[in-house]
Motif scaffolding. Structure first.
Motif, short mmCIF file in Angstrom:
data_model
loop_
_atom_site.label_atom_id
_atom_site.label_comp_id
_atom_site.label_asym_id
_atom_site.label_seq_id
_atom_site.Cartn_x
_atom_site.Cartn_y
_atom_site.Cartn_z
N LEU A 1 -10.78 28.91 14.92
CA LEU A 1 -10.79 30.22 14.21
C LEU A 1 -12.17 30.77 14.31
CD1 LEU A 1 -7.89 30.33 11.75
CD2 LEU A 1 -8.05 31.61 13.94
N VAL A 2 -13.03 29.73 13.64
CA VAL A 2 -14.54 30.19 13.33
C VAL A 2 -15.32 29.88 14.66
CG1 VAL A 2 -16.61 29.67 12.03
CG2 VAL A 2 -14.53 29.44 11.05
N THR A 3 -15.27 29.17 15.60
CA THR A 3 -15.97 28.76 16.67
C THR A 3 -15.27 29.20 17.86
OG1 THR A 3 -15.55 26.52 16.65
CG2 THR A 3 -17.29 27.05 15.42
N ARG A 4 -14.02 29.34 17.96
CA ARG A 4 -13.25 29.55 19.12
C ARG A 4 -13.54 28.57 20.34
NH1 ARG A 4 -13.44 36.28 19.22
NH2 ARG A 4 -12.84 36.58 17.33
N LEU A 5 -14.12 28.95 21.45
CA LEU A 5 -14.20 28.14 22.50
C LEU A 5 -15.05 27.00 22.33
CD1 LEU A 5 -14.01 30.36 25.69
CD2 LEU A 5 -12.33 28.93 24.85
N LYS A 6 -16.20 27.42 21.67
CA LYS A 6 -17.15 26.30 21.36
C LYS A 6 -16.46 25.10 20.47
CE LYS A 6 -21.71 28.28 21.71
NZ LYS A 6 -23.01 28.76 21.30
N GLY A 7 -15.55 25.43 19.57
CA GLY A 7 -15.05 24.84 18.66
C GLY A 7 -14.06 23.80 19.39
N LEU A 8 -13.21 24.30 20.31
CA LEU A 8 -12.25 23.39 21.36
C LEU A 8 -12.95 22.53 21.79
CD1 LEU A 8 -9.63 23.30 22.77
CD2 LEU A 8 -10.28 24.76 24.21
N GLY A 9 -14.55 22.72 22.56
CA GLY A 9 -15.22 21.84 23.18
C GLY A 9 -15.56 21.00 22.11
N ASP B 1 0.99 -1.08 -0.11
CA ASP B 1 0.02 -0.15 0.13
C ASP B 1 0.94 1.09 0.22
OD1 ASP B 1 -2.16 1.73 0.14
OD2 ASP B 1 -3.07 0.59 1.97
N THR B 2 0.32 2.52 0.04
CA THR B 2 1.05 3.70 -0.13
C THR B 2 0.92 4.13 1.68
OG1 THR B 2 0.44 4.30 -2.14
CG2 THR B 2 1.10 6.01 -0.74
N TYR B 3 1.92 4.64 1.85
CA TYR B 3 2.30 5.14 3.42
C TYR B 3 1.53 6.54 3.37
CZ TYR B 3 3.95 6.12 7.91
OH TYR B 3 3.94 6.51 9.36
N ARG B 4 0.39 6.80 4.13
CA ARG B 4 -0.42 7.76 4.06
C ARG B 4 -0.27 8.97 5.32
NH1 ARG B 4 -3.48 3.79 1.88
NH2 ARG B 4 -3.64 4.02 -0.43
N LEU B 5 0.11 8.38 6.15
CA LEU B 5 -0.05 9.19 7.73
C LEU B 5 0.49 10.28 7.66
CD1 LEU B 5 0.21 5.91 10.32
CD2 LEU B 5 -1.92 7.03 9.55
N ASN B 6 1.76 10.35 7.42
CA ASN B 6 2.44 11.53 7.09
C ASN B 6 1.54 12.62 6.45
OD1 ASN B 6 4.54 10.64 8.61
ND2 ASN B 6 5.93 10.30 7.04
N ASN B 7 0.79 12.30 5.41
CA ASN B 7 0.36 13.28 4.67
C ASN B 7 -1.20 13.54 5.36
OD1 ASN B 7 2.17 13.37 2.68
ND2 ASN B 7 1.09 11.76 1.74
N LEU B 8 -1.44 12.69 6.36
CA LEU B 8 -2.90 12.86 7.19
C LEU B 8 -2.47 14.03 8.18
CD1 LEU B 8 -5.89 12.33 8.04
CD2 LEU B 8 -4.85 10.45 9.44
N TYR B 9 -1.48 14.27 8.90
CA TYR B 9 -1.37 15.05 9.73
C TYR B 9 -1.69 16.82 9.50
CZ TYR B 9 0.93 10.92 12.09
OH TYR B 9 1.23 9.82 12.50
N PRO B 10 -1.04 17.09 8.35
CA PRO B 10 -1.13 18.57 8.04
C PRO B 10 -2.79 18.95 7.50
CG PRO B 10 0.46 17.52 6.65
CD PRO B 10 -0.15 16.50 7.48
N ILE B 11 -3.66 17.66 7.15
CA ILE B 11 -5.28 17.96 6.93
C ILE B 11 -5.84 18.28 8.30
CG2 ILE B 11 -7.07 16.97 6.05
CD1 ILE B 11 -5.34 15.54 3.98
N ALA B 12 -5.37 17.14 9.41
CA ALA B 12 -5.86 17.15 10.55
C ALA B 12 -5.80 18.62 11.32
CB ALA B 12 -5.72 16.01 11.43
N ILE C 1 -5.11 21.29 9.72
CA ILE C 1 -5.74 22.39 9.45
C ILE C 1 -7.30 22.52 9.71
CG2 ILE C 1 -6.74 23.23 6.87
CD1 ILE C 1 -4.33 22.52 5.61
N PHE C 2 -7.83 21.38 9.79
CA PHE C 2 -9.23 21.36 10.21
C PHE C 2 -9.33 21.79 11.51
CE2 PHE C 2 -12.10 18.57 13.08
CZ PHE C 2 -13.28 18.79 12.59
N VAL C 3 -8.56 21.53 12.66
CA VAL C 3 -8.74 21.70 13.87
C VAL C 3 -8.35 23.37 14.13
CG1 VAL C 3 -7.55 21.69 16.30
CG2 VAL C 3 -7.99 19.78 14.89
N VAL C 4 -7.60 23.81 13.23
CA VAL C 4 -7.25 25.51 13.50
C VAL C 4 -8.63 26.15 12.53
CG1 VAL C 4 -5.97 27.22 12.33
CG2 VAL C 4 -4.84 25.14 13.11
N ILE C 5 -9.01 25.67 11.51
CA ILE C 5 -10.44 26.25 10.94
C ILE C 5 -11.37 26.22 12.47
CG2 ILE C 5 -12.02 26.35 9.20
CD1 ILE C 5 -9.91 25.30 7.38
N VAL C 6 -11.60 25.20 12.81
CA VAL C 6 -12.72 24.84 13.68
C VAL C 6 -12.58 26.09 14.77
CG1 VAL C 6 -13.64 23.36 15.41
CG2 VAL C 6 -13.18 22.75 13.21
#
Length: 379
Positions: free
Chosen positions: A143-151, A123-134, A136-141
């Motif tokens: 930025l948009v929702t702040r403390l509610k996003g953290l929860g 197979d192709t090793y994908r884990l290293n490429n998953l971390y940046p996407i994850a 970005i997801f957390v940062v956007i959440v």
């Protein structure tokens, strides 16, 4: 923050004290009989493509498909640093999307016999490429929702933990999958809803409505699955569990548990959104009566349901897109009714219909509870 920490402590205290079987199950499980070591002995390693020595197409069974001769450097394991050459696409058929490029990391299957050691691209090793996407997801959440996003992010971690460390061990220990899924879903509800939406009357109403709707969804799913004589063996993944020590699992209950967990997230969305809408209506016009608030809530909820039911169907259709290809191609020329009647298709239909009914019932439940609570509060 003190309140949030307190509810997390309470939830996990109740979780630990009322569900000891999930941890005892690990020691209570029957010990599998010892098996002879497989021949050949297999293991997995990662390797980096250092060079593509040759590339083209070869013919197999009258069909042309890609072929690559790769030079790889093994990155881990006992052979770390070793350089090997692999003919990729010679013994197995690959597509153009499976072709690799220089610098790409692959997963290798290493097979060892007394005579030789062989490697094959697994197979192709994908884990290293998953971390940046994850990230970005957390940062956007946040930025948009702040403390509610953290929860919400913390709640996501709790949800996965409950599934992995409570629901799954309970099922493997022989407990009823439906009951384990309902109990686990209740813990997920309390933790995620208060973490994401805070302590308020709105959240309390949403929690009560979601709980009742979830129970109704479980009852409807149970009746529907038994009424259509489904046994939970429709998917290939479940078929693999029938063999071995997992063969004693109640697969019909496993199907029901999957419906419950799959419906939970959408139910929370409906109940919290509708409760918040009715609360805002009550604030905007404190003279609105109970019946008027219920009517407004039902109209808002009907719009929400119309979109969510379609979303639910499309979500299942997207996962089962290969099934639609099979229906259109129908290579074995089977009657259409026979294909629809199969357990694989019928499971998805029942899953969608039972889950959809539960979502619809969540609207009047939330509308009535929220209208009563906020109208009383207004008085």
């Amino acid at each position: 923050m003190i309140k949030k920490s307190f509810i997390i402590f309470i939830v996990f205290f109740i979780f630990i004290t009322t569900a000891p079987l999930s941890f005892a199950a690990k020691s209570a499980k029957p010990t599998p009989l010892p098996k002879a070591p497989p021949t050949p002995i297999s293991s997995y390693e990662t390797a980096k493509v250092t060079s593509i020595l040759a590339q083209g197409t070869i013919t197999s069974g009258g069909i042309n498909h890609p072929y690559q001769k790769l030079q790889l450097q093994i990155l881990d394991g006992a052979d770390a640093g070793k350089t090997i050459t692999i003919n990729y696409g010679q013994q197995t058929t690959i597509t153009q999307n499976q072709e690799v490029s220089q610098g790409q990391t692959l997963v290798l299957l290493k097979s060892v016999t007394p005579q030789q050691t062989t490697y094959a691209v697994n197979d192709t090793y994908r884990l290293n490429n998953l971390y940046p996407i994850a990230i970005i997801f957390v940062v956007i959440v946040l930025l948009v929702t702040r403390l509610k996003g953290l929860g919400a992010v913390i709640g996501l971690g709790i949800s996965l933990s409950v599934i992995v460390f409570f629901i799954v061990p309970q099922i493997l220990a022989g407990q009823d999958p439906l009951l384990a899924s309902i109990v686990g879903s209740m813990f997920i509800m309390v933790a995620t809803m208060y973490l994401a939406h805070g302590f308020s009357q709105k959240t309390n109403i949403a929690l009560i409505s979601t709980s009742l709707a979830l129970v109704l969804t479980g009852i409807l799913s149970y009746v529907s699955v038994h009424f259509t004589f489904l046994n939970g063996l429709g998917s290939e993944d479940v078929q693999n569990l029938v063999i071995g020590q997992t063969s004693s699992i109640n697969f019909q209950g496993l199907l029901l548990g999957g419906i419950i967990i799959g419906s939970l997230g959408v139910l929370e969305d409906i109940t919290t959104g509708l409760a918040a809408s009715i609360q805002e209506l009550s604030k905007a016009n404190s003279k609105l009566k109970f019946r008027e608030l219920v009517g407004s809530g039902m109209r808002i909820g009907s719009e929400h349901i119309a979109a969510l039911v379609n979303t639910l169907v499309l979500a299942y259709a997207g996962v089962g897109l290969p099934i639609f290809l099979f229906l259109v191609l129908n290579p074995q020329h089977q009657p259409f009714w026979y294909i629809i009647n199969s357990e694989l298709i019928m499971e998805e239909i029942v899953r969608t219909l039972a889950g959809g009914i539960g979502l619809i019932l969540a609207v009047p439940l939330t509308a009535v509870f929220a209208a009563w609570a906020f109208q009383q509060k207004g008085r």
